[in-house]
Write a protein that holds these residues in place. Structure first.
Motif, PDB file in Angstrom:
ATOM      1  N   GLY A 319       1.218  -1.324  -0.127  1.00 27.45           N
ATOM      2  CA  GLY A 319      -0.191  -0.006   0.134  1.00 27.45           C
ATOM      3  C   GLY A 319       0.933   1.393   0.176  1.00 27.45           C
ATOM      4  N   PHE A 320       1.103   2.334   1.443  1.00 27.46           N
ATOM      5  CA  PHE A 320       0.875   3.645   1.111  1.00 27.46           C
ATOM      6  C   PHE A 320       3.231   3.519   0.928  1.00 27.46           C
ATOM      7  N   PRO A 321       3.686   3.536  -0.408  1.00 30.30           N
ATOM      8  CA  PRO A 321       4.708   3.943  -0.136  1.00 30.30           C
ATOM      9  C   PRO A 321       5.500   4.612   0.541  1.00 30.30           C
ATOM     10  N   LEU A 322       6.349   3.913   1.184  1.00 33.29           N
ATOM     11  CA  LEU A 322       7.237   4.710   2.934  1.00 33.29           C
ATOM     12  C   LEU A 322       7.996   5.014   2.028  1.00 33.29           C
ATOM     13  N   ALA A 323       8.779   5.748   2.506  1.00 30.41           N
ATOM     14  CA  ALA A 323      10.232   6.773   2.806  1.00 30.41           C
ATOM     15  C   ALA A 323      10.873   5.384   3.885  1.00 30.41           C
ATOM     16  N   HIS A 324      12.687   6.238   3.569  1.00 31.30           N
ATOM     17  CA  HIS A 324      13.053   5.633   5.179  1.00 31.30           C
ATOM     18  C   HIS A 324      12.716   6.169   5.744  1.00 31.30           C
ATOM     19  N   HIS A 325      11.786   7.827   6.091  1.00 32.21           N
ATOM     20  CA  HIS A 325      11.454   8.045   7.810  1.00 32.21           C
ATOM     21  C   HIS A 325      10.288   8.753   6.981  1.00 32.21           C
ATOM     22  N   ASN A 326       8.975   8.762   8.039  1.00 30.12           N
ATOM     23  CA  ASN A 326       7.848   8.533   7.556  1.00 30.12           C
ATOM     24  C   ASN A 326       7.063   8.873   8.667  1.00 30.12           C
ATOM     25  N   VAL A 327       6.574   9.699   8.123  1.00 31.05           N
ATOM     26  CA  VAL A 327       4.653  10.211   9.720  1.00 31.05           C
ATOM     27  C   VAL A 327       3.964   9.884   9.276  1.00 31.05           C
ATOM     28  N   ALA A 328       2.837   9.611   9.810  1.00 37.80           N
ATOM     29  CA  ALA A 328       0.916   9.569  10.603  1.00 37.80           C
ATOM     30  C   ALA A 328       0.786  10.486  11.368  1.00 37.80           C
ATOM     31  N   PHE A 329       0.127  11.072  11.352  1.00 34.38           N
ATOM     32  CA  PHE A 329      -0.056  12.213  11.776  1.00 34.38           C
ATOM     33  C   PHE A 329      -1.742  12.399  12.404  1.00 34.38           C
ATOM     34  N   GLY A 330      -1.820  12.246  13.300  1.00 29.62           N
ATOM     35  CA  GLY A 330      -2.921  12.123  14.124  1.00 29.62           C
ATOM     36  C   GLY A 330      -3.672  13.504  14.033  1.00 29.62           C
ATOM     37  N   ALA A 331      -5.427  13.829  14.612  1.00 25.94           N
ATOM     38  CA  ALA A 331      -5.978  14.351  13.975  1.00 25.94           C
ATOM     39  C   ALA A 331      -5.642  15.743  14.615  1.00 25.94           C
ATOM     40  N   ASN A 332      -5.561  15.844  15.987  1.00 31.68           N
ATOM     41  CA  ASN A 332      -4.997  16.429  16.718  1.00 31.68           C
ATOM     42  C   ASN A 332      -4.380  16.423  17.790  1.00 31.68           C
ATOM     43  N   TYR A 333      -3.063  16.940  17.311  1.00 34.52           N
ATOM     44  CA  TYR A 333      -1.514  17.171  17.810  1.00 34.52           C
ATOM     45  C   TYR A 333      -1.936  17.502  19.457  1.00 34.52           C
ATOM     46  N   ARG A 334      -2.260  18.948  19.592  1.00 30.65           N
ATOM     47  CA  ARG A 334      -2.367  19.521  21.352  1.00 30.65           C
ATOM     48  C   ARG A 334      -3.130  18.316  22.105  1.00 30.65           C
ATOM     49  N   LEU A 335      -4.249  17.203  21.689  1.00 33.57           N
ATOM     50  CA  LEU A 335      -5.366  16.800  22.190  1.00 33.57           C
ATOM     51  C   LEU A 335      -3.827  15.547  22.787  1.00 33.57           C
ATOM     52  N   GLU A 336      -2.770  15.726  21.892  1.00 33.25           N
ATOM     53  CA  GLU A 336      -2.190  14.457  21.680  1.00 33.25           C
ATOM     54  C   GLU A 336      -1.493  14.623  23.342  1.00 33.25           C
ATOM     55  N   PHE A 337      -1.105  15.677  23.412  1.00 37.58           N
ATOM     56  CA  PHE A 337       0.384  16.057  23.959  1.00 37.58           C
ATOM     57  C   PHE A 337      -0.298  16.189  25.709  1.00 37.58           C
ATOM     58  N   LYS A 338      -2.153  16.468  26.287  1.00 34.44           N
ATOM     59  CA  LYS A 338      -2.831  16.279  27.086  1.00 34.44           C
ATOM     60  C   LYS A 338      -3.124  14.419  27.536  1.00 34.44           C
ATOM     61  N   ASP A 339      -3.172  14.373  25.742  1.00 33.38           N
ATOM     62  CA  ASP A 339      -3.410  12.356  26.670  1.00 33.38           C
ATOM     63  C   ASP A 339      -2.354  11.790  27.399  1.00 33.38           C
ATOM     64  N   ILE A 340      -1.041  12.119  26.646  1.00 38.02           N
ATOM     65  CA  ILE A 340       0.239  11.569  26.891  1.00 38.02           C
ATOM     66  C   ILE A 340       0.869  11.856  28.463  1.00 38.02           C
ATOM     67  N   ALA A 341       0.112  13.393  29.095  1.00 34.37           N
ATOM     68  CA  ALA A 341       0.266  13.966  30.194  1.00 34.37           C
ATOM     69  C   ALA A 341      -0.842  13.390  31.473  1.00 34.37           C
ATOM     70  N   ARG A 342      -2.493  13.218  30.934  1.00 33.57           N
ATOM     71  CA  ARG A 342      -3.142  12.267  31.285  1.00 33.57           C
ATOM     72  C   ARG A 342      -3.122  10.979  31.834  1.00 33.57           C
ATOM     73  N   TYR A 343      -3.353  10.022  30.545  1.00 32.66           N
ATOM     74  CA  TYR A 343      -3.106   8.759  30.216  1.00 32.66           C
ATOM     75  C   TYR A 343      -1.925   7.964  30.547  1.00 32.66           C
ATOM     76  N   GLY A 344      -0.978   8.770  29.723  1.00 30.94           N
ATOM     77  CA  GLY A 344       0.391   8.662  29.652  1.00 30.94           C
ATOM     78  C   GLY A 344       0.933   8.060  28.063  1.00 30.94           C
ATOM     79  N   LEU A 345      -0.338   7.996  27.428  1.00 31.87           N
ATOM     80  CA  LEU A 345      -0.514   7.849  25.933  1.00 31.87           C
ATOM     81  C   LEU A 345      -1.236   8.382  25.159  1.00 31.87           C
ATOM     82  N   PRO A 346      -1.510   8.715  24.169  1.00 28.77           N
ATOM     83  CA  PRO A 346      -2.081   9.062  23.250  1.00 28.77           C
ATOM     84  C   PRO A 346      -2.990   8.240  22.727  1.00 28.77           C
TER      85      PRO A 346
END
Length: 518
Positions: A319-346
């Protein structure tokens, strides 16, 4: 004339760099590593019969390693092969949009213009210029000094240099002056996670990380672990000794200075000086002897950098044509870091994917891909976090996110190895699973990292949790500065013997900054 006996605790990049410089100059060097391999976090694991890098995957600032190998009278390219990556990374968002960035900034500017419009392309050009200015100021005034100091950083600095260092505002807020597209906010905000920090708390200074990448990114042929292995071989060729599977229980002192080590086996090793390449919190927490807890400040759990939840995979991918380095983003980056602080994982994670199989290898083998996946996590590994159910939920979300990005992994036929924050905490005592030492979450955070000299005479610090910063080039630089500090201090103690360690050394001075010979 005495030959100094140096003991190095830990065969990570920082410890090996210090050991190589010292051994090459005639010191009697012994390295003690509790793991069965050299490299520290730069390691590889066997998954489905194939070696996969399960630590750092991005090599930047090649000149740091070139200088290290030159100190040993050789050249970097003689021992490892580095392949430059023209494509820095491929990025994909939940809406299916995709953007590649390149080492050629003009090419990246054109790609951003096609992706988000000419205004964003111009914003990228300004960001790149400011990132370069920040890097140059901090490289000269901060990164190459063994003792971080705000006064030293801004002593005699012009207003332009002060502004270039970008101590304020936060990194995420600074990005708003360059980009309007929220996808580009996500992309460039991610650079703070290279240091285990949140872009919403880290100072804008960390834009220098982006410039370090724009200076060049290399792939180590055969895997990143080949670099520490090459340094270790040079240490031994220079007369140094490396003992694997050998833990240290105590740093011994006598008459107010370091006198040696006690190993976990009970064996005692005499030493005139010790270089600690481990998490500084192991020292601060008294894990290396009760006296040593007073010589560096303890990093509280709330001040730790991020840990990670990782997967090493070997199996069919399409499927997805991978390069050597790849990043698949979530929908809400700010919420991602709030989740890490609250739950330990996004709950909706951004996923870094390193494709470690070259096209040539795929042509020659069974078509399986070797992948390494990383999701940011809280460093609570010493308290059992994140909870098992959170880890399983995150893994399910990772699979869904990859699938929605178009990356199809046949999980039933894929060999995998998962590493949790608790496992990192066990591998690196005192860290709690933090992979980058103290988090750079406020203006003064980097000045709280201990420098190469400690309050205990004869004890020096190297590695990613010490000054100047985490990451392979910074860890190597810390080891090089620790060696330089040790040489200068030893010479000062033996002034009746003008030459203590034979040979010249051209490195950043541990006291004044410019290069000089000792």
């Amino acid at each position: 004339m005495n030959t100094p006996r140096i003991a190095v605790i830990g065969a990570g990049i920082g410890g090996l760099s210090a050991a190589l410089m010292l051994a090459a100059k005639g010191a009697h060097v012994r390295v003690f590593e509790r793991a069965a391999h050299v490299g520290g976090k730069a390691r590889e694991d066997m998954v489905g019969g194939a070696a996969i890098d399960v630590g750092p995957t991005v090599l930047t600032m090649r000149h740091v390693f070139e200088a290290l190998f030159e100190c040993a009278g050789t050249r970097l390219e003689t021992h490892i092969t580095l392949d430059p990556l023209c494509e820095l990374a491929r990025h994909v968002w939940p809406d299916g949009s995709r953007l590649d960035l390149f080492q050629d900034t003009e090419r990246s500017k054109d790609a951003i213009g096609a992706f988000a419009g000419p205004g964003e392309a111009e914003g990228f050009a300004r960001f790149t210029q400011d990132a370069q200015a920040a890097f140059e100021v901090l490289d000269e005034r901060f990164m190459r000094y063994p003792r971080p100091s705000m006064a030293r950083l801004f002593k005699n600095a012009t207003l332009a240099e002060f502004l270039a260092a970008s101590p304020v505002p936060t990194y995420a807020r600074k990005l708003k002056s360059y980009f309007r597209d929220p996808r580009l906010h996500q992309l460039f905000a991610r650079y703070t996670t290279y240091c285990g920090a949140s872009p919403y708390r880290a100072p804008a200074t960390l834009m220098l990380v982006a410039y370090a990448e724009l200076m060049g990114v290399w792939r180590v042929r055969g895997g990143m672990a080949k670099l520490p292995q090459a340094i270790a071989a040079l240490v031994e060729n220079a007369g140094g000794e490396i003992r694997l599977g050998t833990g240290v229980s105590e740093i011994k002192t006598e008459a107010g200075r370091v006198s040696g080590l006690r190993l976990e086996t009970g064996e005692e090793i005499a030493a005139d000086a010790v270089v600690l390449n481990g998490d500084v919190n192991a020292l601060a927490s008294g894990l290396l002897g009760s006296l040593q807890g007073h010589h560096v400040k303890r990093v509280s759990p709330g001040a730790r950098s991020y840990s990670a939840l990782t997967w090493a995979l070997n199996g069919p991918v399409s499927g997805f044509p991978l390069a050597h380095h790849n990043v698949a983003f979530g929908a809400n980056y700010r919420l991602e870091f709030k989740d890490i602080a609250r739950y330990g994982l996004p709950r909706d994670p951004t996923i870094y994917i390193c494709r470690q199989t070259s096209h040539e290898e795929n042509d020659q083998h069974d078509g399986n891909e070797r992948l390494f996946l990383i999701v940011n996590a809280a460093a609570r590994g010493d308290t059992g976090g994140p909870a098992p159910e959170e880890i399983e939920r995150c893994e399910t979300q990772v699979k869904q996110r990859l699938s929605s990005a178009g990356l199809q992994i046949n999980w039933s036929k894929t060999e995998s190895l998962r590493t949790t924050p608790a496992m990192f905490a066990n591998r690196f005592p005192g860290s709690g699973g933090a992979l980058y030492g103290r988090a750079n979450h406020h203006l003064l955070a980097n000045f709280l990292r201990p420098g190469q000299r400690t309050k205990l005479p004869g004890l020096y610090l190297a590695g990613g949790s010490a000054h100047p910063a985490p990451g392979m080039p910074m860890a190597s630089l810390s080891g090089q500065m620790a060696a330089q500090c040790l040489i200068e201090d030893w010479a000062s103690m033996r002034r009746s013997h003008p030459v203590v360690i034979a040979g010249g050394m051209s490195t950043p001075s541990a006291t004044t900054g410019p290069s000089r010979s000792v």
